[in-house]
Design a protein around this motif. Structure first.
Motif, PDB file in Angstrom:
ATOM      1  N   PRO A 183       1.953  23.915  -6.015  1.00 18.18           N
ATOM      2  CA  PRO A 183       0.962  23.318  -6.915  1.00 18.18           C
ATOM      3  C   PRO A 183      -0.306  24.167  -6.914  1.00 18.18           C
ATOM      4  CG  PRO A 183       1.080  22.082  -4.853  1.00 18.18           C
ATOM      5  CD  PRO A 183       2.128  23.156  -4.775  1.00 18.18           C
ATOM      6  N   VAL A 184      -0.936  24.286  -8.060  1.00 19.27           N
ATOM      7  CA  VAL A 184      -2.230  24.968  -8.120  1.00 19.27           C
ATOM      8  C   VAL A 184      -3.234  23.915  -8.566  1.00 19.27           C
ATOM      9  CG1 VAL A 184      -3.545  26.861  -9.161  1.00 19.27           C
ATOM     10  CG2 VAL A 184      -1.083  27.139  -8.749  1.00 19.27           C
ATOM     11  N   ILE A 185      -3.982  23.404  -7.599  1.00 21.41           N
ATOM     12  CA  ILE A 185      -4.930  22.315  -7.891  1.00 21.41           C
ATOM     13  C   ILE A 185      -6.306  22.862  -7.549  1.00 21.41           C
ATOM     14  CG2 ILE A 185      -5.545  19.916  -7.304  1.00 21.41           C
ATOM     15  CD1 ILE A 185      -2.569  19.494  -6.542  1.00 21.41           C
ATOM     16  N   THR A 186      -6.998  23.388  -8.546  1.00 26.84           N
ATOM     17  CA  THR A 186      -8.250  24.096  -8.238  1.00 26.84           C
ATOM     18  C   THR A 186      -9.404  23.651  -9.131  1.00 26.84           C
ATOM     19  OG1 THR A 186      -7.709  25.862  -9.781  1.00 26.84           O
ATOM     20  CG2 THR A 186      -7.131  26.247  -7.489  1.00 26.84           C
ATOM     21  N   GLY A 187     -10.590  24.074  -8.730  1.00 24.77           N
ATOM     22  CA  GLY A 187     -11.793  23.767  -9.506  1.00 24.77           C
ATOM     23  C   GLY A 187     -12.478  22.544  -8.933  1.00 24.77           C
ATOM     24  N   PRO A 188     -13.715  22.290  -9.375  1.00 26.62           N
ATOM     25  CA  PRO A 188     -14.466  21.163  -8.822  1.00 26.62           C
ATOM     26  C   PRO A 188     -14.056  19.808  -9.403  1.00 26.62           C
ATOM     27  CG  PRO A 188     -15.899  22.651 -10.097  1.00 26.62           C
ATOM     28  CD  PRO A 188     -14.493  23.120 -10.294  1.00 26.62           C
ATOM     29  N   ALA A 189     -13.127  19.798 -10.386  1.00 24.85           N
ATOM     30  CA  ALA A 189     -12.806  18.507 -11.021  1.00 24.85           C
ATOM     31  C   ALA A 189     -11.292  18.306 -11.101  1.00 24.85           C
ATOM     32  CB  ALA A 189     -13.436  18.441 -12.412  1.00 24.85           C
ATOM     33  N   THR A 190     -10.641  18.258  -9.947  1.00 24.06           N
ATOM     34  CA  THR A 190      -9.184  18.090  -9.928  1.00 24.06           C
ATOM     35  C   THR A 190      -8.792  16.627 -10.139  1.00 24.06           C
ATOM     36  OG1 THR A 190      -9.289  17.870  -7.545  1.00 24.06           O
ATOM     37  CG2 THR A 190      -8.796  20.055  -8.400  1.00 24.06           C
ATOM     38  N   ARG A 191      -9.773  15.750  -9.980  1.00 21.32           N
ATOM     39  CA  ARG A 191      -9.536  14.320 -10.220  1.00 21.32           C
ATOM     40  C   ARG A 191     -10.783  13.741 -10.872  1.00 21.32           C
ATOM     41  NH1 ARG A 191      -6.041  10.338  -8.533  1.00 21.32           N
ATOM     42  NH2 ARG A 191      -6.976   8.347  -8.117  1.00 21.32           N
ATOM     43  N   VAL A 192     -10.789  13.745 -12.192  1.00 21.59           N
ATOM     44  CA  VAL A 192     -11.939  13.223 -12.931  1.00 21.59           C
ATOM     45  C   VAL A 192     -11.808  11.710 -12.998  1.00 21.59           C
ATOM     46  CG1 VAL A 192     -13.131  13.249 -15.165  1.00 21.59           C
ATOM     47  CG2 VAL A 192     -12.092  15.354 -14.290  1.00 21.59           C
ATOM     48  N   MET A 193     -12.896  11.012 -12.687  1.00 20.39           N
ATOM     49  CA  MET A 193     -12.826   9.561 -12.617  1.00 20.39           C
ATOM     50  C   MET A 193     -13.351   8.912 -13.912  1.00 20.39           C
ATOM     51  SD  MET A 193     -11.540   9.730  -9.699  1.00 20.39           S
ATOM     52  CE  MET A 193     -11.323   8.080  -9.069  1.00 20.39           C
ATOM     53  N   SER A 194     -13.026   7.649 -14.082  1.00 19.60           N
ATOM     54  CA  SER A 194     -13.492   6.875 -15.234  1.00 19.60           C
ATOM     55  C   SER A 194     -15.018   6.862 -15.270  1.00 19.60           C
ATOM     56  CB  SER A 194     -12.960   5.447 -15.109  1.00 19.60           C
ATOM     57  OG  SER A 194     -13.775   4.549 -15.817  1.00 19.60           O
ATOM     58  N   LEU A 195     -15.587   6.910 -16.473  1.00 16.71           N
ATOM     59  CA  LEU A 195     -17.055   6.850 -16.586  1.00 16.71           C
ATOM     60  C   LEU A 195     -17.569   5.432 -16.353  1.00 16.71           C
ATOM     61  CD1 LEU A 195     -17.653   9.103 -19.746  1.00 16.71           C
ATOM     62  CD2 LEU A 195     -17.702   9.772 -17.342  1.00 16.71           C
ATOM     63  N   ARG A 196     -16.662   4.451 -16.359  1.00 20.57           N
ATOM     64  CA  ARG A 196     -17.067   3.054 -16.172  1.00 20.57           C
ATOM     65  C   ARG A 196     -16.870   2.574 -14.742  1.00 20.57           C
ATOM     66  NH1 ARG A 196     -20.396   1.968 -19.524  1.00 20.57           N
ATOM     67  NH2 ARG A 196     -20.056  -0.266 -19.324  1.00 20.57           N
ATOM     68  N   ASP A 197     -16.020   3.295 -13.994  1.00 19.93           N
ATOM     69  CA  ASP A 197     -15.674   2.830 -12.652  1.00 19.93           C
ATOM     70  C   ASP A 197     -15.236   4.041 -11.817  1.00 19.93           C
ATOM     71  OD1 ASP A 197     -14.478   1.857 -10.383  1.00 19.93           O
ATOM     72  OD2 ASP A 197     -13.237   0.347 -11.392  1.00 19.93           O
ATOM     73  N   GLY A 198     -16.113   4.435 -10.902  1.00 17.22           N
ATOM     74  CA  GLY A 198     -15.872   5.647 -10.119  1.00 17.22           C
ATOM     75  C   GLY A 198     -14.693   5.582  -9.164  1.00 17.22           C
TER      76      GLY A 198
END
Ligand code: AMP
Ligand code: TRP
Length: 338
Positions: A183-198
């Motif tokens: 797997p290549v899981i890179t960068g600062p945003a590998t799991r972006v969360m909902s804007l309504r519920d972190g």
């Protein structure tokens, strides 16, 4: 790590089931475009995966084109990279069946995505949803791909693909036939969360459209959604530690860092001690500047659906040239063909 006997090859895919959003872009697509610069890549619109939950046929056809347009608009270059939709290359389905017979019930029973998607309705979910990771393993291994750029949520599916590869190699006594894909899981945003519920992942299926930024949103919608994004009353912290217990702040900083092509540390340093209102203005401006060109290019491409279909067909042809000999060999190894 993958053994060096296998040539590096990148494979990834997304489901055409609704609008792509900022999580898809930052977690996957943006990395795909980067990897294309110095590796051979194959990017697939995994339309058969979309059938695992109910989808209206007309919407599916449209969605296949939209996702293709999003790939190209984000920078996937069909002249350099193979770009196609899964159902046009029947070897995926053939290999998936063989993998259904390699994978164990116990392995699939552990998949958290199935548990989340099926929820309380397990008995009534499609069998396809349960064996979905076997088809995903087939997508990758039909090409003997070695690198798979995805978001964090796909890590467990990649582990399963490695287990399938290993078990196949052992069962048929063909050591190292399939690579164990990384797997290549890179960068600062590998799991972006909902804007309504972190605490929730940004997702196509969230009923609130304010929870996500769609790649089809116009500038006004993006600004509104970021302005309304949930935050807390304190100014932004000046260190990693300060984000503990502040998932919404952390998510917005990660998004900023990824969009700015910087690191988390740089983003934290830039906004340390600032109020959310000022930060949100800058974040909205950056998001619009990065997403709007993609949105307008997508719109332009969708104006000519025949051209999109032509690109997919040409891509399928190139994809088949690689995977057909591999799947034919697998059929010999398993004794299906003498
Ligand atoms: P899907 O929309 O489930 O087909 O996902 C397509 C790709 O986007 C996969 O590589 C996912 O891991 C990635 N992805 C989906 N949602 C998110 C998210 N909220 N944050 C980061 N990556 C994501
Ligand atoms: N399961 C992936 C997702 O939901 C999509 C996918 C299907 C995929 N086949 C793949 C991703 C092969 C990478 C490689 O995001």
């Amino acid at each position: 790590m993958t053994t060096p006997t296998h040539k590096p090859l990148v494979f990834s895919g997304m489901q055409p089931n609704g609008n792509l959003h900022l999580g898809n872009y930052l977690g996957a697509l943006k990395n795909w475009v980067k990897m294309q610069q110095d590796m051979n890549c194959i990017y697939c619109v995994v339309d058969m995966h979309a059938l695992t939950t109910w989808v209206d046929p007309k919407e599916l056809t449209q969605s296949i084109r939209e996702v293709t347009a999003a790939y190209i608009a984000a920078g996937v270059d069909p002249a350099k990279t193979i770009l196609f939709n899964q159902s046009q290359v029947h070897e995926h389905a053939e290999l998936a069946w063989i993998f259904n017979c390699v994978a164990r019930m116990g392995w699939l029973n552990r998949m958290t995505q199935f548990k989340e998607k099926a929820g309380k309705n397990r008995e009534n979910s499609s069998v396809g949803l349960f064996v979905y990771p076997d088809l995903m393993a087939a997508d990758i291994l039909a090409y003997k791909a070695t690198h798979v750029p995805v978001g964090e949520d796909q890590k467990q599916h990649l582990e399963l693909a490695r287990d399938i590869a290993q078990k196949f190699n052992n069962d048929y006594n063909v050591p190292d036939y399939f690579p164990l894909p990384d797997p290549v899981i890179t960068g600062p945003a590998t799991r972006v969360m909902s804007l309504r519920d972190g605490s929730k992942k940004m997702s196509k299926s969230d009923e609130s459209d304010y929870s996500r930024i769609n790649l089809t949103d116009d500038a006004d919608a993006i600004v509104q959604k970021i302005r309304k994004a949930r935050t807390d009353p304190n100014p932004l912290p000046d260190s990693e530690k300060g984000f503990e217990g502040r998932p919404e702040a952390e998510n917005l900083i990660n998004i900023y860092a990824a969009l700015a092509d910087g690191t988390r540390e740089q983003a934290i340093a830039r906004f340390a001690g600032r109020q959310f209102s000022g930060f949100k203005n800058e974040l909205a401006e950056l998001t619009v500047s990065k997403i709007s060109p993609i949105t307008s290019e997508m719109r332009r491409l969708l104006g000519d659906p025949a051209e999109i279909d032509r690109i997919l067909k040409a891509g399928a042809h190139k994809a088949r040239a690689i995977c057909a000999p591999i799947v034919a060999e697998v059929k010999r190894m398993t004794g299906l063909v003498g």
